[in-house]
Design an enzyme around this catalytic site. Sequence first.
Site, PDB file in Angstrom:
ATOM      1  N   GLN A 103       0.821  -1.214   0.000  1.00  0.00           N
ATOM      2  CA  GLN A 103       0.000   0.000   0.000  1.00  0.00           C
ATOM      3  C   GLN A 103       0.848   1.253   0.000  1.00  0.00           C
ATOM      4  O   GLN A 103       2.078   1.208   0.134  1.00  0.00           O
ATOM      5  CB  GLN A 103      -0.936  -0.018   1.215  1.00  0.00           C
ATOM      6  CG  GLN A 103      -0.239  -0.258   2.545  1.00  0.00           C
ATOM      7  CD  GLN A 103      -1.202  -0.544   3.694  1.00  0.00           C
ATOM      8  OE1 GLN A 103      -1.154   0.113   4.712  1.00  0.00           O
ATOM      9  NE2 GLN A 103      -2.058  -1.550   3.516  1.00  0.00           N
ATOM     10  N   HIS A 105       0.311   5.731   1.104  1.00  0.00           N
ATOM     11  CA  HIS A 105      -0.559   6.753   1.678  1.00  0.00           C
ATOM     12  C   HIS A 105      -0.320   8.098   0.989  1.00  0.00           C
ATOM     13  O   HIS A 105       0.826   8.429   0.640  1.00  0.00           O
ATOM     14  CB  HIS A 105      -0.296   6.923   3.171  1.00  0.00           C
ATOM     15  CG  HIS A 105      -0.379   5.644   3.952  1.00  0.00           C
ATOM     16  ND1 HIS A 105      -1.495   4.853   3.957  1.00  0.00           N
ATOM     17  CD2 HIS A 105       0.527   5.016   4.749  1.00  0.00           C
ATOM     18  CE1 HIS A 105      -1.290   3.799   4.722  1.00  0.00           C
ATOM     19  NE2 HIS A 105      -0.065   3.872   5.212  1.00  0.00           N
ATOM     20  N   GLU A 122       4.112   7.907   8.632  1.00  0.00           N
ATOM     21  CA  GLU A 122       4.125   7.032   9.797  1.00  0.00           C
ATOM     22  C   GLU A 122       5.516   6.459  10.035  1.00  0.00           C
ATOM     23  O   GLU A 122       6.434   6.670   9.236  1.00  0.00           O
ATOM     24  CB  GLU A 122       3.124   5.881   9.603  1.00  0.00           C
ATOM     25  CG  GLU A 122       3.427   4.975   8.428  1.00  0.00           C
ATOM     26  CD  GLU A 122       2.289   4.018   8.113  1.00  0.00           C
ATOM     27  OE1 GLU A 122       1.125   4.309   8.462  1.00  0.00           O
ATOM     28  OE2 GLU A 122       2.557   2.971   7.493  1.00  0.00           O
ATOM     29  N   HIS A 180       4.860   0.320   0.779  1.00  0.00           N
ATOM     30  CA  HIS A 180       5.283  -0.463   1.933  1.00  0.00           C
ATOM     31  C   HIS A 180       4.298  -1.597   2.226  1.00  0.00           C
ATOM     32  O   HIS A 180       3.150  -1.572   1.768  1.00  0.00           O
ATOM     33  CB  HIS A 180       5.401   0.431   3.173  1.00  0.00           C
ATOM     34  CG  HIS A 180       4.108   1.103   3.549  1.00  0.00           C
ATOM     35  ND1 HIS A 180       3.680   2.274   2.946  1.00  0.00           N
ATOM     36  CD2 HIS A 180       3.138   0.773   4.444  1.00  0.00           C
ATOM     37  CE1 HIS A 180       2.514   2.625   3.462  1.00  0.00           C
ATOM     38  NE2 HIS A 180       2.164   1.723   4.377  1.00  0.00           N
ATOM     39  N   ARG A 200      -4.640   0.688  -1.269  1.00  0.00           N
ATOM     40  CA  ARG A 200      -4.173  -0.691  -1.388  1.00  0.00           C
ATOM     41  C   ARG A 200      -3.849  -0.959  -2.852  1.00  0.00           C
ATOM     42  O   ARG A 200      -4.712  -0.833  -3.721  1.00  0.00           O
ATOM     43  CB  ARG A 200      -5.270  -1.638  -0.880  1.00  0.00           C
ATOM     44  CG  ARG A 200      -4.848  -3.087  -0.757  1.00  0.00           C
ATOM     45  CD  ARG A 200      -6.014  -3.974  -0.321  1.00  0.00           C
ATOM     46  NE  ARG A 200      -6.498  -3.624   1.008  1.00  0.00           N
ATOM     47  CZ  ARG A 200      -7.765  -3.312   1.285  1.00  0.00           C
ATOM     48  NH1 ARG A 200      -8.658  -3.287   0.330  1.00  0.00           N
ATOM     49  NH2 ARG A 200      -8.111  -3.022   2.513  1.00  0.00           N
TER      50      ARG A 200
END
Length: 326
Positions: A103, A105, A122, A180, A200
């Site tokens: 996926q 972001h 993150e 990642h 995804r």
Amino acid sequence: MSTLYPIKFAPILKDKIWGGHKLESELNKTIEPLPNAGESWEISGVPGDVSVVSNGFLKGNTLNEILEIYMGDLVGDKVFQKFGHEFPLLIKFIDANDVLSIQVHPDDELAEKRHNSFGKTEMWYVVQADKGASLISGFAEKVDKDTYLEKLEVNELESILASHEVSPGDAFFIPAGRVHAIGKGILLAEIQQTSDVTYRIYDFNRKDDQGNGRELHTEEALDAIDYSLQKELKTDYSVELNQSSEIVKCDYFKTNVLELDKAIDKDFYGLDSFLIYMCVDGEVEITYGDDKKELLTKGETVLIPSELRNIGLVPKDTSRLLEVYV
């Protein structure tokens, strides 16, 4: 108004197709009645999944409710001025009993435009890993959008991605845009912006309980992906005993690791932010105020309000905390 204290929240457990039982066996959480659990949301202000206080006189109140009442005393004046009544971080433990989807972001700009949301930068800290367990972070070679699509269409995406075998204590910074995936057999702590926007891009042709493949976001991901080749994909850091040792510092959060074998005092004057402690090994007693105490055991997370400027940390044997703030 009553003085604030180290605040714990009831974990929000998530049933995932790839989840397992390590949240229970390794981190002492009760996952029943779920058959397994992939995630424990430790502190969350995400709409629909807002954390509820589990200790002290604020027990039963939500994070949003106490933020509305205490404002800068809870999160710090500078944090409150920037984020208002939105708590800026989402804190999780993740148990990957099977590999997660590959996926990516979106960043703040793209997430705001498409979802009226923050982006999602993150970091991961590996708490436990089975022998030979690995994860994906970034590209293994120089690629462009066309090459990426070609590999995706013939189910060869993994061949151009960087795989990293991991051990406990390993850390990875995952900025928005980096492709990642968490691999099978890994238990980790995740610190991220408050956002639940995920694209995804590949799910290993898995089927759910109804025999359906999970939704992919191929088109949405194309403009979100950073196709550049990065050299340092695993975060290099060193630990100094009984000192806050930096792992990651970015625009959205700073994360330190704190390994303790003796009692220490922490002074947060001038920080102007809440702190979060995640206990990833051992147990630590937090002392504050007039001889008040709160015990933090492995697998537990606590929010230290900004108005608590001084605390003590007293470990039982050698213990390890992640220390997070804005």
